[in-house]
Scaffold this motif. Structure first.
Motif, short mmCIF file in Angstrom:
data_model
loop_
_atom_site.label_atom_id
_atom_site.label_comp_id
_atom_site.label_asym_id
_atom_site.label_seq_id
_atom_site.Cartn_x
_atom_site.Cartn_y
_atom_site.Cartn_z
N ARG A 50 -8.58 1.70 -7.51
CA ARG A 50 -8.71 3.82 -7.19
C ARG A 50 -9.92 4.31 -7.66
N SER A 51 -11.34 3.06 -8.04
CA SER A 51 -12.23 4.48 -7.31
C SER A 51 -12.79 4.13 -5.82
N GLU A 52 -12.51 2.94 -5.58
CA GLU A 52 -12.50 2.62 -4.36
C GLU A 52 -11.53 3.42 -3.10
N VAL A 53 -10.09 3.74 -3.33
CA VAL A 53 -9.10 4.38 -2.99
C VAL A 53 -10.27 5.78 -2.61
N GLY A 94 -4.00 1.47 -8.45
CA GLY A 94 -5.10 2.03 -7.75
C GLY A 94 -4.42 2.86 -6.49
N VAL A 95 -4.45 1.31 -5.78
CA VAL A 95 -4.01 2.79 -4.61
C VAL A 95 -3.25 3.70 -4.22
N VAL A 100 -5.71 2.90 4.29
CA VAL A 100 -5.94 3.19 3.22
C VAL A 100 -6.57 1.37 3.19
N ALA A 101 -5.07 0.61 2.41
CA ALA A 101 -4.76 -0.30 1.79
C ALA A 101 -6.33 -1.69 2.68
N PRO A 102 -6.16 -2.10 3.81
CA PRO A 102 -6.65 -3.07 4.64
C PRO A 102 -7.98 -2.66 4.39
N ASN A 103 -8.90 -1.39 3.58
CA ASN A 103 -10.27 -1.37 3.57
C ASN A 103 -10.72 -1.41 2.46
#
Length: 306
Positions: A184-187, A123-124, A214-217
């Motif tokens: 993915r949608s969050e990223v 996803g990321v 990106v990943a921590p969020n």
């Protein structure tokens, strides 16, 4: 401060931070009675998974329960000789239940972690890079969605001898699709924020930007679906074992249900059915209750009125 005390001070600091985190999560779950009850069930399940085989009064496979006269107690209801009753083969149900918690824990834990880790990574990467990378990974995700888990798992396990680690890998290999889509949608939203664009403009590499910005969020949603993955993995493992495709060398709750069904006593020997059935239902429901409590925090759109 001497060089010898610095590592100790750092260790104490980390332990204190971990304890603070555990204490805060405990306090958070206590505010939700259902989630707190779920946490207690999960804690009991982990305890059984770790120590259940040692607590079992008898060997779940080799030992046969006998009466004072030496006859085998077959399909015996709960009694002083066998607190949870016996199976059609004279085996102790309590011992099988306690021993069966370990493979359920192994598949649930590692299957959930594998599902969450794989889905989070896909996803990321997919959401961050976009373009042909996103297209490739999402088409792979669509392919996984189009392949039904149970028939494909049964097909794969037909040609090999099932074992607990292979089953765990198959479960993770099919169940990562949902976390991947959600992450993915969050990223896609996070990558357009100012701090991510600033990191790119300052010359940060793509890997550094993904890992540190990106990943921590999106980690909270990743942890949430990892928890859900634990429940999915436990249910999937029990289903495979019930169909006769579990690890033949280990007693599991799904295998117990398989044996009582195959013996034709599933409508009669309630003491043989209820322990594994309640165990599977309790742990999967508890994980979802805990996940629900965190989801209301992670996703403000579904928060309930207090």
């Amino acid at each position: 401060m001497s060089t010898e005390t610095k590592p100790k001070a750092e260790l104490y600091r980390r332990v204190d931070a971990l304890w603070t985190l555990v204490r805060d999560q405990f306090a958070f779950l206590r505010r939700d009675p259902l989630a707190f009850a779920g946490m207690l069930v999960v804690a009991a399940f982990v305890f059984l998974g770790l120590f259940g085989p040692f607590l079992a009064p008898h060997d779940p496979i080799e030992h046969t329960v006998r009466s004072d006269t030496g006859s085998v107690l077959r399909l015996s209801a709960p009694s002083l000789d066998a607190f949870f009753g016996t199976t059609a083969f004279g085996k102790d149900v309590l011992s099988q239940f306690l021993a069966g918690a370990r493979p359920t824990l192994i598949v649930g834990l590692f299957g959930g972690l594998g599902t969450g880790a794989l889905g989070f990574t896909v996803g990321v990467v997919s959401g961050y890079y976009g373009g042909w990378v996103d297209e490739l990974l999402m088409r792979l995700t669509d392919l996984t969605f189009s392949l039904p888990f149970m028939p494909m798992a049964l097909l794969l396990l037909t040609f090999v001898t099932p074992n607990i680690w292979l089953i765990t890998a198959i479960i993770a290999g099919f169940l990562w699709k949902m976390p991947a889509r959600v992450v993915r949608s969050e990223v896609l939203s996070v990558r357009e924020r100012t701090f991510v664009k600033s990191a790119r403009a300052s010359g940060a590499s793509d890997l550094r930007t993904m890992l540190y910005h990106v990943a921590p969020n999106v980690l909270p949603i990743g942890f949430l679906y990892t928890a859900y993955g634990v429940a999915w993995a436990i249910a999937a493992q029990a289903s495979l074992a019930f169909l006769g495709f579990g690890d033949p060398t280990m007693t599991s709750w799904g295998r117990m249900l398989r044996q009582v069904f195959a013996s034709g006593n599933i409508r009669v020997a309630w003491w043989w059915v209820l322990p594994p059935a309640i165990g599977i239902a309790a742990i999967t429901t508890s994980v979802f209750l805990i996940g629900r409590a965190y989801e209301e925090v992670i996703n403000p759109e579904i928060q309930t009125d207090q």
